[in-house]
Write a protein that holds these residues in place. Structure first.
Motif, PDB file in Angstrom:
ATOM      1  N   PRO A 183       0.812  -1.220   0.000  1.00 25.28           N
ATOM      2  CA  PRO A 183       0.000   0.000   0.000  1.00 25.28           C
ATOM      3  C   PRO A 183       0.846   1.271   0.000  1.00 25.28           C
ATOM      4  CG  PRO A 183      -0.357  -1.288   2.022  1.00 25.28           C
ATOM      5  CD  PRO A 183       0.538  -2.079   1.139  1.00 25.28           C
ATOM      6  N   ARG A 184       2.071   1.200   0.456  1.00 27.99           N
ATOM      7  CA  ARG A 184       2.931   2.387   0.456  1.00 27.99           C
ATOM      8  C   ARG A 184       3.332   2.786  -0.963  1.00 27.99           C
ATOM      9  NH1 ARG A 184       7.218  -0.089   4.451  1.00 27.99           N
ATOM     10  NH2 ARG A 184       6.728  -1.770   3.033  1.00 27.99           N
ATOM     11  N   TRP A 185       3.311   1.813  -1.891  1.00 24.90           N
ATOM     12  CA  TRP A 185       3.705   2.075  -3.271  1.00 24.90           C
ATOM     13  C   TRP A 185       2.499   2.181  -4.208  1.00 24.90           C
ATOM     14  CZ3 TRP A 185       8.509   3.568  -3.556  1.00 24.90           C
ATOM     15  CH2 TRP A 185       9.415   3.080  -2.622  1.00 24.90           C
ATOM     16  N   ALA A 186       1.297   2.083  -3.669  1.00 25.76           N
ATOM     17  CA  ALA A 186       0.088   2.084  -4.504  1.00 25.76           C
ATOM     18  C   ALA A 186      -0.023   3.363  -5.341  1.00 25.76           C
ATOM     19  CB  ALA A 186      -1.154   1.897  -3.642  1.00 25.76           C
ATOM     20  N   GLY A 187       0.332   4.491  -4.790  1.00 22.80           N
ATOM     21  CA  GLY A 187       0.272   5.767  -5.529  1.00 22.80           C
ATOM     22  C   GLY A 187       1.212   5.754  -6.725  1.00 22.80           C
ATOM     23  N   LEU A 188       2.410   5.236  -6.552  1.00 22.54           N
ATOM     24  CA  LEU A 188       3.362   5.154  -7.657  1.00 22.54           C
ATOM     25  C   LEU A 188       2.879   4.169  -8.715  1.00 22.54           C
ATOM     26  CD1 LEU A 188       6.791   5.229  -5.803  1.00 22.54           C
ATOM     27  CD2 LEU A 188       5.753   7.021  -7.184  1.00 22.54           C
ATOM     28  N   GLU A 189       2.215   3.101  -8.290  1.00 26.08           N
ATOM     29  CA  GLU A 189       1.685   2.121  -9.236  1.00 26.08           C
ATOM     30  C   GLU A 189       0.654   2.780 -10.144  1.00 26.08           C
ATOM     31  OE1 GLU A 189       1.172  -1.565 -11.149  1.00 26.08           O
ATOM     32  OE2 GLU A 189       2.775  -0.829  -9.868  1.00 26.08           O
ATOM     33  N   LYS A 190      -0.165   3.681  -9.578  1.00 23.04           N
ATOM     34  CA  LYS A 190      -1.155   4.401 -10.393  1.00 23.04           C
ATOM     35  C   LYS A 190      -0.447   5.282 -11.428  1.00 23.04           C
ATOM     36  CE  LYS A 190      -4.713   4.623  -6.848  1.00 23.04           C
ATOM     37  NZ  LYS A 190      -5.425   5.490  -5.923  1.00 23.04           N
ATOM     38  N   LEU A 191       0.643   5.945 -11.035  1.00 21.94           N
ATOM     39  CA  LEU A 191       1.402   6.773 -11.977  1.00 21.94           C
ATOM     40  C   LEU A 191       2.016   5.926 -13.087  1.00 21.94           C
ATOM     41  CD1 LEU A 191       3.211   9.225  -9.550  1.00 21.94           C
ATOM     42  CD2 LEU A 191       1.325   9.753 -11.109  1.00 21.94           C
ATOM     43  N   ARG A 192       2.537   4.740 -12.729  1.00 26.48           N
ATOM     44  CA  ARG A 192       3.141   3.852 -13.722  1.00 26.48           C
ATOM     45  C   ARG A 192       2.088   3.405 -14.725  1.00 26.48           C
ATOM     46  NH1 ARG A 192       3.710  -1.341 -14.995  1.00 26.48           N
ATOM     47  NH2 ARG A 192       2.480  -2.088 -13.254  1.00 26.48           N
TER      48      ARG A 192
END
Length: 189
Positions: free
Chosen positions: A171-180
């Motif tokens: 969940p800490r990387w979920a925001g970056l996953e959306k950008l990717r």
């Protein structure tokens, strides 16, 4: 004769009056129900009432009665890795000296160091229980190479396909996953 708290009718209590002479022997071979569960009842144990197969020799010695022999029983429980039912045949050796009241052995040992006869009655239950429990594995397994359960879904690995995986996103990387994903969508247009 001393008054005793032992029940002479109990299946693991034996009257040794005829063994007062050193070298006299009594052979006991019988199947009896386990008077209580031996082990961790909810995890792995010889259940109460399970058959205990005794083959024991009781021998009169100068200090008491020596019990030697074998006990067999079936332990039941759950595999520590996959929770499948486990059933193992246990075969253990028993060897215990039961000191006569007033013997030198009784006078020279602590109360918990050696088992004692109560009058002429010998209670084999503590020796049988200890031998069976000590023979039980710390971690019972259905088989030595049991792969256990999937940590994500809890299904036994044996029941899952070889390519079984779970996609997890921290969940800490979920925001970056959306950008990717947004960037990938922009490149494909």
């Amino acid at each position: 004769m001393t008054t005793t708290a032992l029940d002479p009718a109990a299946p693991l209590v034996f009257d040794t009056a005829e063994l007062r002479g050193a070298g006299t022997t009594m052979h006991v071979a019988r199947e009896i129900p386990a008077p209580e569960a031996y082990g961790l009842e909810a995890v792995y144990a010889v259940p109460q009432g399970a058959v205990l197969d005794l083959d024991v020799h009781l021998t009169g010695v100068s200090e008491g009665v020596l019990a030697t022999g074998q006990v067999e029983a079936v332990a039941e429980g759950e595999c520590a890795r996959c929770l499948a039912p486990v059933q193992d045949a246990l075969s253990v050796q028993v060897q215990e000296l039961y000191a006569y009241e007033g013997s030198v052995t009784e006078a020279t040992t602590e109360a918990d160091e050696i088992l004692r006869l109560e009058g002429d009655l010998l209670d084999l239950e503590p020796a049988v229980r200890d031998a069976l429990v000590l023979a039980m594995p710390v971690t019972p397994l259905c088989r030595p190479d049991c792969p256990g359960l999937c940590a994500e879904c809890g299904v036994p690995w044996d029941e899952l396909p070889d390519d079984h995986v779970h996609e997890t996103v921290d969940p800490r990387w979920a925001g970056l996953e959306k950008l990717r994903l947004a960037d990938n969508d922009g490149e494909s247009k």
